[in-house]
Structures are given as C-alpha cells and as structure tokens.
Design a protein around this motif. Sequence first.
Motif, short mmCIF file in Angstrom:
data_model
loop_
_atom_site.label_atom_id
_atom_site.label_comp_id
_atom_site.label_asym_id
_atom_site.label_seq_id
_atom_site.Cartn_x
_atom_site.Cartn_y
_atom_site.Cartn_z
N MET A 135 0.85 -1.21 0.00
CA MET A 135 0.00 0.00 0.00
C MET A 135 0.88 1.26 0.00
O MET A 135 1.87 1.30 0.72
N ARG A 136 0.49 2.25 -0.82
CA ARG A 136 1.29 3.48 -0.88
C ARG A 136 1.14 4.30 0.41
O ARG A 136 0.04 4.41 0.94
N ILE A 137 2.25 4.83 0.86
CA ILE A 137 2.20 5.75 2.00
C ILE A 137 2.13 7.17 1.44
O ILE A 137 2.95 7.54 0.60
N TYR A 138 1.16 7.94 1.89
CA TYR A 138 1.04 9.34 1.48
C TYR A 138 1.47 10.25 2.63
O TYR A 138 1.42 9.86 3.80
N SER A 139 1.82 11.49 2.27
CA SER A 139 2.04 12.53 3.28
C SER A 139 0.80 13.41 3.27
O SER A 139 0.48 14.01 2.26
N ARG A 140 0.13 13.47 4.40
CA ARG A 140 -1.11 14.24 4.49
C ARG A 140 -0.91 15.46 5.37
O ARG A 140 -0.25 15.38 6.41
N ILE A 141 -1.50 16.59 4.97
CA ILE A 141 -1.38 17.79 5.81
C ILE A 141 -2.33 17.68 6.98
O ILE A 141 -3.55 17.59 6.81
N LEU A 142 -1.73 17.66 8.19
CA LEU A 142 -2.54 17.58 9.42
C LEU A 142 -2.98 18.96 9.89
O LEU A 142 -4.05 19.12 10.46
N GLY A 143 -2.11 19.94 9.69
CA GLY A 143 -2.42 21.28 10.17
C GLY A 143 -1.51 22.31 9.54
O GLY A 143 -0.42 21.98 9.06
N THR A 144 -1.97 23.56 9.51
CA THR A 144 -1.16 24.64 8.95
C THR A 144 -1.09 25.81 9.95
O THR A 144 -1.94 25.92 10.83
N SER A 204 9.23 12.69 0.48
CA SER A 204 10.08 11.53 0.14
C SER A 204 10.47 10.76 1.39
O SER A 204 10.48 9.53 1.40
N MET A 205 10.81 11.48 2.46
CA MET A 205 11.22 10.81 3.70
C MET A 205 10.04 10.09 4.34
O MET A 205 10.21 9.02 4.92
N ILE A 206 8.85 10.66 4.22
CA ILE A 206 7.66 9.99 4.76
C ILE A 206 7.35 8.74 3.91
O ILE A 206 7.09 7.66 4.44
N GLN A 207 7.42 8.90 2.60
CA GLN A 207 7.13 7.74 1.72
C GLN A 207 8.13 6.60 1.94
O GLN A 207 7.78 5.43 1.83
N SER A 208 9.38 6.96 2.23
CA SER A 208 10.40 5.93 2.43
C SER A 208 10.31 5.29 3.81
O SER A 208 11.01 4.32 4.10
N GLY A 209 9.51 5.87 4.70
CA GLY A 209 9.35 5.32 6.03
C GLY A 209 10.33 5.88 7.05
O GLY A 209 10.31 5.50 8.22
N SER A 210 11.18 6.83 6.64
CA SER A 210 12.17 7.35 7.61
C SER A 210 11.60 8.47 8.48
O SER A 210 12.24 8.91 9.42
N ALA A 211 10.40 8.95 8.16
CA ALA A 211 9.73 9.93 9.04
C ALA A 211 8.23 9.67 9.00
O ALA A 211 7.70 9.15 8.01
N LYS A 212 7.57 10.00 10.12
CA LYS A 212 6.11 9.82 10.17
C LYS A 212 5.38 11.15 10.36
O LYS A 212 4.28 11.33 9.87
N ARG A 213 6.02 12.06 11.08
CA ARG A 213 5.39 13.37 11.32
C ARG A 213 6.43 14.46 11.11
O ARG A 213 7.38 14.58 11.88
N ALA A 214 6.22 15.26 10.09
CA ALA A 214 7.21 16.27 9.72
C ALA A 214 6.63 17.66 9.87
O ALA A 214 5.46 17.91 9.54
#
Length: 325
Positions: A1-10, A131-141
């Motif tokens: 399953m693809r991992i996406y980066s979603r905007i949680l807040g601005t 890219s870092m979120i998709q690669s799994g090296s970060a979860k919350r940026a």
Amino acid sequence: MRIYSRILGTGSYLPEKRLTNADLAAELAQQGVETSDDWIVERTGIRARHFAADTQGSSDLATEAARKALTAAGIAADELDLIIVATSTPDMVFPSVATMVQHKLGTAGCPAFDVQAVCSGFIYALTIADSMIQSGSAKRALVIGSEVFSRILDFKDRTTCVLFGDGAGAVILEASDQPGILATDLHADGKYKDILCVPGHVNKGGILGDPVLKMDGQAVFKLAVGVLEETARASLAKANLTDADIDWLIPHQANIRIMQSTAKKLKMTADKVVVTVDQHGNTSAASIPLALDTAVRDGRIQRGQTLMLEGVGGGFTWGSVLLRY
Ligand code: UT7
C-alpha cells in the motif's frame, strides 16, 4: 500500500510592523528614492508588506508559525520526527534555522535541517519531507518557509525594495494511507544565477561583495511564466489528473501578473487562485505556506480538495506539489 504525506495542520506568522505602499513610499522619499502606490499596485498587485522587528530572526517567525501549525494539527512538538525549514535569510551562517526552531519548540532529537532554494524553497522542503515519509524514515514532519528579506534589501533600489516582505508559514505532514501529496516536480538551472541573487558573503571576518538583493525583474518574469505552467503540467501528468481537477492554485506570491498568467494557462479562473501578495508582498520561501494557511483558516480550502502549489525563484529553481488536502 502506498504511503502518502497528508497535511494535518497549517500555521503562519506575520511580524507586527505593517507598511502600506504609501508608508513605504514616504520612508523612501526621505532618502530621495521615488516610488508610488499606483506604480507598485499596477506592476505587482502589492499593497502592503510586513517587516520583522530588529530583534526577530527567521527562527522566531518560523517558531510562531510552527506553534500554530502544531495546535491546528493537535500534536505536540515532541511527536515530530523531522523538521525542515526553507529559508534564504537564516539567523546565522550556521547552525540551521531548523535546529533553532527545534530548540525553541522545546524538543530535541529528531533530524532538523534547512533547505535553500530561495522562493522555491518551500516546494523543495515539502518534496523532501514527502520523500522521507514515503520511504518510512519519518512519520510526522514539520515543514516551514520563513524569511526576513527586509534584511537583504537595498532601500536605495526602488526596483526591488518595494517588492518583498517578511513572514513564515508552516505545515505538519503525517504518514497516511489516505492521499495526501499526489505528485511533486522539482527543477533548477544554475546558469541563471545572476538574474536573482545576493552576491555578498562572509569572508575572513568581513563581507565580500554586495550583501543585498539584485534582480533583473524582466528576465525573472519571463522565465517564471513559462516554468510555472510546465511544472504544474508535469505534476498533473504524474498524478494522472488534468487542469480541471485543480480546486485551488496556490502559487508563489511575487507578482499578481505572473499568477494571473499562470492561472490563464491552466484554464483556471481568478477566483480559484489564492492571492496574498497584495497584503504580504513577496515573502520568498514563506509565501506559499502563508497563502495556504490564509485560505485554510478563512474556510476557502476544504478537506478533500485538490491543491496545486508551485514556486519559482533564485537559482534558478522551480517546482510544484500537487496534493489532496
Ligand atoms: O520571487 C522571485 C520571483 N520574482 C519575480 O517573480 C519578480 C518578477 N519581475 C517582476 O515582477 C517585474 O519585472 C517587476 C515588478 C520587478 C518590474 O515590473 P516591470 O513591469 O517589469 O517594470 P520595469 O522593470 O520594466 O520598469 C518600468 C519602469 C522603469 O522606468 P523607465 O525606464 O520606463 O523610465 C523603472 O525605472 O518603472 C520604473 N520603476 C519604478 N517606478 C516607480 C521601477 N521600479 C519602480 C518603483 N516605483 N518602485
């Protein structure tokens, strides 16, 4: 399953000091520099800008924006595992603004670094975080664009000093199985370095070269109009979408004429373009996240909508991020 980066807040932050064109024209007149509200509005769409206090650096503006983004996202700073700041006006040569923001937010440990791609900086930073979120090296940026361009302006050069302002904008990204950032597109061409640059630099305890912004406005204008359409189309193609799928265009806020021309090429009406250049001027790497936060907070941007973010600036650099909010 693809991992996406979603905007949680601005979040965003503008320094208290606000100058209308008339205020700035009056200050410049005292130094024998002639400009007018009419010229600035007609050629750029800018009506006002904010300037940081002498005591404020990029890290201070960035931290304020970050705090608001964390609150909007409903998470604490120690839940972040990545901090990236896009800036060309750092507090110091080093360390990075990102490490200062990390400390000011009262956290430590996660990687923190700056990205320098001038007005495209936020697009670059968002792409790296994705890219870092998709690669799994970060979860919350935490991704921030923060600038104090007022520090690098030549207030004797009316062709540049009326254009820029200070500010910061931030987003919190989270790994999700729901979209998310759909596509990104980045470019650079170093042969154009002289059309937009700050040539001065620290050398043996002094400053070598002129440490203020130089711009060939017409050359930048022409390049910007072309590459902004190209990069938007590249991101759309990567996501298998078309112009008609874009709900909001959030371009780098440099000149209303460039923004209108890009919108026209993408067959978008003016009411689908988020415009803050009138109130903020050109805040370089901060302009896109400032515009994004403005339209999120005033309710224009709704969950599920498709946003095209795109930037262009010194380097020459340019790029876009297509996302589902
Ligand atoms: O953030 C990175 C991206 N940056 C940009 O996208 C900036 C792109 N460039 C631009 O936005 C426009 O080229 C400018 C706003 C910088 C300039 O607009 P323009 O329509 O290209 O004006 P121009 O440079 O052709 O100047 C026209 C006239 C000149 O006078 P003459 O030679 O025709 O007599 C300038 O000296 O306007 C004069 N001028 C001014 N007059 C009053 C230039 N600046 C000013 C000023 N006030 N501030």
